[in-house]
Scaffold this active site. Structure first.
Site, PDB file in Angstrom:
ATOM      1  N   GLY A  20       0.795  -1.224   0.000  1.00  0.00           N
ATOM      2  CA  GLY A  20       0.000   0.000   0.000  1.00  0.00           C
ATOM      3  C   GLY A  20       0.828   1.274   0.000  1.00  0.00           C
ATOM      4  O   GLY A  20       2.051   1.254   0.169  1.00  0.00           O
ATOM      5  N   LYS A 185       7.229  14.440  15.537  1.00  0.00           N
ATOM      6  CA  LYS A 185       7.836  15.609  14.904  1.00  0.00           C
ATOM      7  C   LYS A 185       8.723  16.367  15.888  1.00  0.00           C
ATOM      8  O   LYS A 185       8.403  16.497  17.068  1.00  0.00           O
ATOM      9  CB  LYS A 185       6.752  16.527  14.330  1.00  0.00           C
ATOM     10  N   HIS A 243      -4.129  14.839  15.822  1.00  0.00           N
ATOM     11  CA  HIS A 243      -2.916  15.664  15.762  1.00  0.00           C
ATOM     12  C   HIS A 243      -3.030  16.929  16.613  1.00  0.00           C
ATOM     13  O   HIS A 243      -2.180  17.204  17.468  1.00  0.00           O
ATOM     14  CB  HIS A 243      -2.617  16.083  14.314  1.00  0.00           C
ATOM     15  N   LYS A 337      -7.832  21.772   4.404  1.00  0.00           N
ATOM     16  CA  LYS A 337      -7.178  21.431   3.145  1.00  0.00           C
ATOM     17  C   LYS A 337      -7.427  22.531   2.117  1.00  0.00           C
ATOM     18  O   LYS A 337      -8.337  23.342   2.269  1.00  0.00           O
ATOM     19  CB  LYS A 337      -7.713  20.099   2.612  1.00  0.00           C
ATOM     20  N   ARG A 342       1.062  25.717   3.262  1.00  0.00           N
ATOM     21  CA  ARG A 342       1.236  24.532   4.105  1.00  0.00           C
ATOM     22  C   ARG A 342       1.940  24.975   5.380  1.00  0.00           C
ATOM     23  O   ARG A 342       3.045  25.524   5.335  1.00  0.00           O
ATOM     24  CB  ARG A 342       2.074  23.476   3.380  1.00  0.00           C
ATOM     25  N   ARG A 371       6.708  27.014  15.194  1.00  0.00           N
ATOM     26  CA  ARG A 371       6.422  26.502  13.855  1.00  0.00           C
ATOM     27  C   ARG A 371       6.817  25.021  13.810  1.00  0.00           C
ATOM     28  O   ARG A 371       7.994  24.682  13.870  1.00  0.00           O
ATOM     29  CB  ARG A 371       7.185  27.310  12.811  1.00  0.00           C
TER      30      ARG A 371
END
Length: 497
Positions: A20, A185, A243, A337, A342, A371
């Protein structure tokens, strides 16, 4: 590859759903990243499993396209890969797969322990049947077995609890690793360090000095052919419920007793339980239309999206935390979206002092901005006298841009860190079952109301800032936007905020 302290063990990484997109774009590149950094154990086997019938040469060629790095290292890594085709709902397929894994493991010399890491890169609809197959045939007889589960973890409270219950019958909580890749992250991990390692911030970290906290997730692309899948979930389930809520909990939680995974999660859960029910009057939903020139398809034009779909591609909501630190101060979460850029960031806007000496109403507020992506950075927006003879004030910043401050910066991908932590057995960056439960308790009533009442989202153009009502919502709750300010001032990546 490096030898681990337990060098007499084999690590077999088994990727379910190996054919996938998730495996191709995220899982295998992350494993290759760990390989390049010499962070995989020296005795590592990587075995893919999926329904698709693919020859091993074709499979390796497919995976190779997503790998970036030294060509010789790439060849060495591809030599670790194996692939087997089988059914997800048939025990005989798993039994046959087990024989192949055992044969590879036995080729390793001088080892007496066989650890297995299962990565479920599969749709949530088959989590349970695949877990049953793993439990019935593939668990290591001599070593640990750990299972990585990708989101979404259900689509509401009831389905999440069913999933947790069924997985709990098969695996212990300590062996389950629920991935929310945002926790991997770099800047998300830095949130706790910034808060608790810098004495300057903690005295200011409350409603007494902060007027609002805004957490924003913006994508500049639409659903791009994945609309049929996205339409089953929508932006709230896809981004806000996981998130953004994870980021909120790290920003707002009380100091943990220690940096132990359970102590951190305990504080996150306490914080989440203080969030009051979300009011529909404090929510904005949006759905993107075509761009002004009509060149880019609208959401409803995406293949697989029903023409009458009311699924939001944008959401903004105000959260209220009922505890002494935050009572009465708004947290504004925004995600969408097909927007103008971005960007993911946390924006903490401070109050002015009661005895503010300057009369210009246009003077901006102090802001601490973290950020998260792209261009990881932390900057503090300050007011300073403009050089010259006149007593004029201008906005400037104290700026920590990672790529300017740290030379030869090579930040690991979030998936690299999360896979490495699961190999180590470290749950610090994963979602615990009770944390997942309270997150769904927060969002399920809102989602039920949206779907029951078929609330129509506000249209916004592809490439815009989003629904106009979202900016109005932020303004209503005290957020003051700094028009005309560019960060970073000398960079083309700067955005006016």
């Amino acid at each position: 590859m490096t030898s681990t302290p337990d060098s007499r063990s084999v690590l077999t990484v088994i990727i379910l759903g190996a054919s996938g997109d998730l495996a191709k774009k995220k899982t295998y590149p992350a494993l290759f990243g760990l390989y390049l950094r010499d962070l995989l154990p020296s005795n590592t086997i990587i075995y893919g499993y999926a329904r698709s019938h693919i020859e091993i040469g074709d499979f390796k060629a497919r995976i190779s396209k997503g790998l970036k790095g030294d060509e010789e290292k790439k060849k060495q890594f591809l030599n670790l890969l194996h692939y087997h085709s089988g059914k997800y709902d048939e025990k005989a397929s798993y039994d046959e797969f087990e024989k192949l894994i055992l044969a590879e493991e036995k080729k390793q010399q001088g080892v007496d322990k066989f650890n297995r890491l299962f990565y479920m890169a599969i749709p949530p609809s088959i989590f349970i049947e695949v877990s049953i197959g793993i439990h019935g045939s593939l668990i290591s007889k001599n070593g640990w077995s750990r299972v990585i589960v990708e989101k979404p973890f259900g689509r509401d409270l009831a389905s999440s609890r069913e999933l947790v219950s069924e997985l709990g019958k098969l695996f212990k909580e300590k062996d389950l690793f629920r991935i929310d890749h945002y926790l991997g992250k770099e800047m998300v991990q830095n949130l706790m360090v910034l808060r608790f390692a810098n004495a300057v911030f903690e005295p200011l970290w409350s409603k007494s000095h902060i007027s609002s906290i805004t957490i924003t997730f913006k994508e500049d692309i639409g659903t791009e052919g994945r609309g049929g899948y996205f339409d089953q979930f929508g932006i709230i389930r896809d981004v806000m419920q996981n998130h953004l809520l994870q980021v909120l909990s790290l920003v707002a939680m009380e100091p943990p007793v220690s940096l132990n995974a359970d102590d951190i999660t305990n504080e996150k859960v306490k914080l989440l339980r203080c969030i009051q029910p979300i009011k529909m009057s404090e929510v904005v939903l949006g759905q993107y239309t075509s761009d002004p020139e009509g060149k880019i398809p609208a959401y409803l034009d995406d293949e697989g999206v029903p023409k009458d779909s009311t699924t939001p591609t944008y959401a903004a909501a105000v959260f209220h935390i009922n505890n002494p630190r935050w009572r009465g101060m708004p947290f504004i979460l925004k995600c969408g979206k097909a927007l103008d850029e971005r960007k993911t960031e946390v924006r903490i806007q401070f109050k002015r002092p009661d005895n503010f000496l300057f009369s210009d109403d246009d003077i901006s507020r102090n802001e601490l901005v973290m950020r998260i992506q792209p261009g990881e950075a932390v900057y503090l927006k300050l007011l300073s006298k403009k050089p010259g003879l006149e007593n004029k004030i201008e906005q400037t910043e104290l700026d920590l841009s990672y790529r300017h401050r740290f030379e030869n910066l090579d930040l690991p991908d979030a998936y690299e860190r999360l896979i490495l932590d699961s190999i180590k057995g470290d749950h610090n960056l994963f979602v615990r079952d009770d944390e997942l439960d309270v997150a769904w308790q927060i969002f399920t009533p809102l989602l039920d109301q949206i779907e029951k009442e078929k609330i129509k989202p506000e249209p916004y153009s592809f490439g815009s800032r989003g629904p106009k009502s979202a900016d109005e919502l932020s303004k209503k709750f005290g957020f003051i936007r700094s028009l005309g300010y560019n960060w970073p001032g000398n960079s083309p990546q700067g955005s006016k905020k």
